[in-house]
Design an enzyme around this catalytic site. Structure first.
Site, PDB file in Angstrom:
ATOM      1  N   VAL A  19       2.424   1.292  -4.605  1.00  0.00           N
ATOM      2  CA  VAL A  19       3.828   1.915  -4.506  1.00  0.00           C
ATOM      3  C   VAL A  19       4.678   1.226  -5.603  1.00  0.00           C
ATOM      4  O   VAL A  19       5.436   1.944  -6.375  1.00  0.00           O
ATOM      5  CB  VAL A  19       4.589   1.434  -3.094  1.00  0.00           C
ATOM      6  CG1 VAL A  19       5.945   1.919  -3.177  1.00  0.00           C
ATOM      7  CG2 VAL A  19       3.747   1.782  -2.151  1.00  0.00           C
ATOM      8  N   GLY A 137       6.099   7.055   4.949  1.00  0.00           N
ATOM      9  CA  GLY A 137       6.175   7.139   3.493  1.00  0.00           C
ATOM     10  C   GLY A 137       7.497   8.086   3.365  1.00  0.00           C
ATOM     11  O   GLY A 137       8.474   7.742   3.313  1.00  0.00           O
ATOM     12  N   LYS A 208       4.534   1.144  13.132  1.00  0.00           N
ATOM     13  CA  LYS A 208       5.428   2.298  13.039  1.00  0.00           C
ATOM     14  C   LYS A 208       5.948   2.730  14.274  1.00  0.00           C
ATOM     15  O   LYS A 208       7.510   2.974  14.397  1.00  0.00           O
ATOM     16  CB  LYS A 208       4.769   3.468  12.313  1.00  0.00           C
ATOM     17  CG  LYS A 208       4.441   3.117  10.762  1.00  0.00           C
ATOM     18  CD  LYS A 208       3.421   3.994  10.266  1.00  0.00           C
ATOM     19  CE  LYS A 208       2.860   3.961   8.728  1.00  0.00           C
ATOM     20  NZ  LYS A 208       1.960   4.456   8.339  1.00  0.00           N
TER      21      LYS A 208
HETATM   22  P1  NDP Z   1      -0.875  -3.045  -2.758  1.00  0.00           P
HETATM   23  O1  NDP Z   1      -1.888  -3.866  -2.456  1.00  0.00           O
HETATM   24  O2  NDP Z   1      -1.319  -1.856  -3.985  1.00  0.00           O
HETATM   25  O3  NDP Z   1       0.238  -3.809  -4.154  1.00  0.00           O
HETATM   26  C1  NDP Z   1       0.636  -5.165  -3.503  1.00  0.00           C
HETATM   27  C2  NDP Z   1       1.450  -5.763  -4.854  1.00  0.00           C
HETATM   28  O4  NDP Z   1       1.880  -7.077  -4.165  1.00  0.00           O
HETATM   29  C3  NDP Z   1       0.485  -6.182  -5.883  1.00  0.00           C
HETATM   30  O5  NDP Z   1       0.984  -5.828  -7.099  1.00  0.00           O
HETATM   31  C4  NDP Z   1       0.097  -7.516  -5.978  1.00  0.00           C
HETATM   32  O6  NDP Z   1       0.090  -8.335  -6.942  1.00  0.00           O
HETATM   33  C5  NDP Z   1       1.531  -8.170  -5.035  1.00  0.00           C
HETATM   34  N1  NDP Z   1       1.289  -9.275  -4.273  1.00  0.00           N
HETATM   35  C6  NDP Z   1       0.773  -9.547  -3.586  1.00  0.00           C
HETATM   36  N2  NDP Z   1       0.744 -10.934  -3.151  1.00  0.00           N
HETATM   37  C7  NDP Z   1       1.888 -11.574  -3.819  1.00  0.00           C
HETATM   38  C8  NDP Z   1       2.502 -12.623  -3.830  1.00  0.00           C
HETATM   39  N3  NDP Z   1       2.106 -13.523  -3.045  1.00  0.00           N
HETATM   40  N4  NDP Z   1       3.346 -12.728  -4.846  1.00  0.00           N
HETATM   41  C9  NDP Z   1       3.755 -11.744  -5.471  1.00  0.00           C
HETATM   42  N5  NDP Z   1       3.311 -10.630  -5.445  1.00  0.00           N
HETATM   43  C10 NDP Z   1       2.159 -10.512  -4.782  1.00  0.00           C
HETATM   44  O7  NDP Z   1       0.075  -2.535  -1.976  1.00  0.00           O
HETATM   45  P2  NDP Z   1       1.088  -0.996  -1.588  1.00  0.00           P
HETATM   46  O8  NDP Z   1       1.665  -0.802  -2.991  1.00  0.00           O
HETATM   47  O9  NDP Z   1      -0.097  -0.260  -1.312  1.00  0.00           O
HETATM   48  O10 NDP Z   1       1.758  -1.517  -0.396  1.00  0.00           O
HETATM   49  C11 NDP Z   1       2.807  -2.081  -0.579  1.00  0.00           C
HETATM   50  C12 NDP Z   1       3.663  -2.160   0.660  1.00  0.00           C
HETATM   51  O11 NDP Z   1       3.968  -0.859   0.855  1.00  0.00           O
HETATM   52  C13 NDP Z   1       3.242  -2.519   1.989  1.00  0.00           C
HETATM   53  O12 NDP Z   1       4.038  -3.037   2.837  1.00  0.00           O
HETATM   54  C14 NDP Z   1       2.633  -1.227   2.490  1.00  0.00           C
HETATM   55  O13 NDP Z   1       2.542  -1.108   4.051  1.00  0.00           O
HETATM   56  C15 NDP Z   1       4.068  -0.182   2.238  1.00  0.00           C
HETATM   57  N6  NDP Z   1       3.337   1.170   2.200  1.00  0.00           N
HETATM   58  C16 NDP Z   1       2.449   1.794   1.286  1.00  0.00           C
HETATM   59  C17 NDP Z   1       2.041   2.898   1.316  1.00  0.00           C
HETATM   60  C18 NDP Z   1       0.718   3.440   0.458  1.00  0.00           C
HETATM   61  O14 NDP Z   1       0.492   4.408   0.594  1.00  0.00           O
HETATM   62  N7  NDP Z   1       0.321   2.298  -0.374  1.00  0.00           N
HETATM   63  C19 NDP Z   1       2.856   4.113   2.107  1.00  0.00           C
HETATM   64  C20 NDP Z   1       3.737   3.238   2.854  1.00  0.00           C
HETATM   65  C21 NDP Z   1       4.205   2.042   2.894  1.00  0.00           C
HETATM   66  P3  NDP Z   1      -1.172  -8.086  -7.961  1.00  0.00           P
HETATM   67  O15 NDP Z   1      -1.155  -6.592  -8.348  1.00  0.00           O
HETATM   68  O16 NDP Z   1      -1.058  -8.923  -9.156  1.00  0.00           O
HETATM   69  O17 NDP Z   1      -2.419  -8.529  -7.081  1.00  0.00           O
HETATM   70  N1  HSE Z   2      -2.591   3.474   5.779  1.00  0.00           N
HETATM   71  C1  HSE Z   2      -1.595   4.211   6.003  1.00  0.00           C
HETATM   72  C2  HSE Z   2      -2.100   5.881   6.294  1.00  0.00           C
HETATM   73  C3  HSE Z   2      -0.614   4.138   4.698  1.00  0.00           C
HETATM   74  O1  HSE Z   2      -3.054   5.975   6.305  1.00  0.00           O
HETATM   75  O2  HSE Z   2      -1.100   6.387   6.616  1.00  0.00           O
HETATM   76  C4  HSE Z   2       0.779   4.835   4.991  1.00  0.00           C
HETATM   77  O3  HSE Z   2       1.518   3.600   5.835  1.00  0.00           O
END
Ligand code: NDP
Ligand code: HSE
Length: 435
Positions: A19, A137, A208
């Site tokens: 994201v 989303g 959710k």
């Molecule tokens: P990712 O796992 O792809 O990314 C997480 C990021 O957080 C990475 O860049 C990681 O760094 C960083 N990170 C992890 N731990 C730390 C820390 N302790 N300090 C600083 N940075 C940290 O997650 P997503 O992007 O998929 O999801 C992010 C949020 O969005 C979550 O809450 C998820 O539930 C929500 N979400 C996601 C959706 C999706 O489709 N992916 C849909 C809807 C909501 P590094 O890259 O360096 O490891």
């Molecule tokens: N894992 C979740 C899904 C991502 O499958 O819908 C969105 O929250």
């Protein structure tokens, strides 16, 4: 809160994964439009990650591993959190809010457990806390519940809020394959994560549901209050039984008002259920999400779209970012949630739903009456019965009127012990039909 009037809004981005990367791209690609919409430029002050060397596509000078220093920096107005999980996100966002910084987060797990302290911190400093991306989303859903429907009385929110499980159930429905085979396919295609537990066991949907119920019913609901069942037990036989009766199986998040002797309460639950193929949610296939809302004055509404993925989720994050940035420019504060109604969450055992029960029984005189007697004994009213004879046994399908979970469980336990019943093939709730 300081006025900005043309000064840049400085943003700390926490996390730059699926994201976060898309948030950076949209901020860059749409900088001119965003400036015009907000009335001030939105600038990245820093990006906190775990492994800076991995992030070659973002300006190196913005990257930091010191998220705490970033969120408390005087140079930051807004914190966007897309790390996920409870810690360190919780501590970082509390520090940001206490320091008067507006917060935008996509973190459903955090909000479903710790919304009370986050809202307290937001109220104490007057800083905004927005989280549209946390549920479904890209679909604008939380703001309609919190703002557009604030003058109405919402009675029910029922939706498909997890794309992974919907992809699996849609696949089972279209191919007749088993749960295990379809999960394997979903993993191979990248829809299911390597560890799909949060999705298939219903944890993601339960978080959710807690957020949706809190907003819809102005009450504090946490993930622990949500009755949760996943899809691992859904069999090809369940799907076939649903099809035979013009129904399809979906993992639903359901939040509804329920009347009770002790007064009004709410039921918040996540479980697989059969819905009629004519119901609008039945035509939501693959990884899409959709949420059906019923309100006294507005009637029925459906919100549909992409519930996950980097760009769709970043769209919702950017929408929130523009809103909180405008609030800062105009020295205002967005509408917040309220928990004034404080409706109790009723236990699942007291929640009335309809059931579809499929049995393999001996095909001889008196079997149906023995089975029907057990339903009557537990005060579970039968709405429809369908029997198909086979060579030396029969398939008996019973659909009930609304009964409590407790009554149904006792009924099924007793029926399973009847000598004439060879197997209880499937027990599944039925939703989306008159009781
Ligand atoms: P990712 O796992 O792809 O990314 C997480 C990021 O957080 C990475 O860049 C990681 O760094 C960083 N990170 C992890 N731990 C730390 C820390 N302790 N300090 C600083 N940075 C940290 O997650 P997503 O992007 O998929 O999801 C992010 C949020 O969005 C979550 O809450 C998820 O539930 C929500 N979400 C996601 C959706 C999706 O489709 N992916 C849909 C809807 C909501 P590094 O890259 O360096 O490891
Ligand atoms: N894992 C979740 C899904 C991502 O499958 O819908 C969105 O929250």
């Amino acid at each position: 809160m300081a006025s900005h009037e043309g000064k840049p809004i400085r943003v700390a981005l926490l996390g730059c994964g699926t994201v976060g990367t898309e948030v950076v791209r949209l901020l860059t690609d749409q900088a001119a439009d965003l400036t015009a919409r907000v009335g001030a430029p939105i600038e990245l002050a820093g990006i906190a990650v775990r492994r800076p060397n991995k992030h070659r596509d973002v300006p190196a000078e913005l990257l930091t591993t010191d998220a705490e220093a970033l969120v408390t920096s005087a140079d930051v107005d807004v914190v966007v959190e897309v790390i996920g999980g409870i810690e360190p996100a919780r501590t970082l966002l509390l520090a940001a809010l206490r320091g008067g910084k507006s917060v935008v987060t996509a973190n459903k797990a955090l909000l479903a457990e710790h919304s009370a302290e986050l809202f307290e911190a937001s109220d104490a400093s007057g800083a905004d806390l927005y989280f549209e991306a946390a549920v479904a989303g890209a679909i604008p859903l939380l703001r309609p519940l919190r703002e557009s429907l604030a003058g109405d009385r919402i009675t029910r929110v029922m939706g498909i809020v997890n794309g992974t499980t919907n992809f699996i159930l849609s696949g089972m429905d279209s191919t007749g394959a088993s749960y295990a085979e379809t999960l394997e396919e979903a993993t191979r295609l990248g829809y299911a994560e390597a560890d799909p537990t949060a999705d298939v066991d219903g944890f993601d949907a339960a978080s959710k549901a807690a957020i949706l119920a809190s907003l819809a019913f102005h009450s504090r609901v946490t993930a622990a209050d949500v009755h949760r069942e996943g899809i691992a037990q859904v069999s090809a036989a369940d799907i076939a039984a649903a099809k035979a009766l013009g129904r399809t199986v979906k993992l639903l998040a359901i939040c509804e008002r329920v009347a009770h002797d002790e007064g009004e309460g709410i039921s918040v639950r996540v479980h697989p259920a059969m819905i009629p193929t004519s119901h609008p949610l039945a035509s939501v296939h693959g990884a899409f999400n959709a949420v059906f809302v019923e309100a006294d004055a507005a009637g029925e509404m459906m919100f549909y779209g992409q519930g996950a993925g980097g760009a769709p989720t970043a769209s919702a994050v950017l929408g929130d970012l523009v809103a909180v940035a405008r609030n800062r420019v105009h020295r205002g504060r967005g509408p917040r949630e309220s928990a004034y109604a404080n409706l109790p969450v009723r236990p699942m055992g007291q929640t009335p739903t309809r059931y579809h029960i499929s049995l393999d029984v001996a095909d001889r005189a008196g079997v149906l009456s023995q089975v029907a007697a057990v339903f009557a004994e537990h005060d579970v009213s039968i709405a429809a019965v369908r029997q198909e004879g086979r060579v030396d046994d029969a398939s008996l399908v019973i659909v009930t009127h609304a009964a409590t979970d407790a009554a149904l469980r006792s009924t099924v336990d007793k029926i399973g012990g009847l000598p004439v019943v060879r197997e209880v093939v499937s027990v599944m709730r039925v939703e989306g039909e008159e009781t």
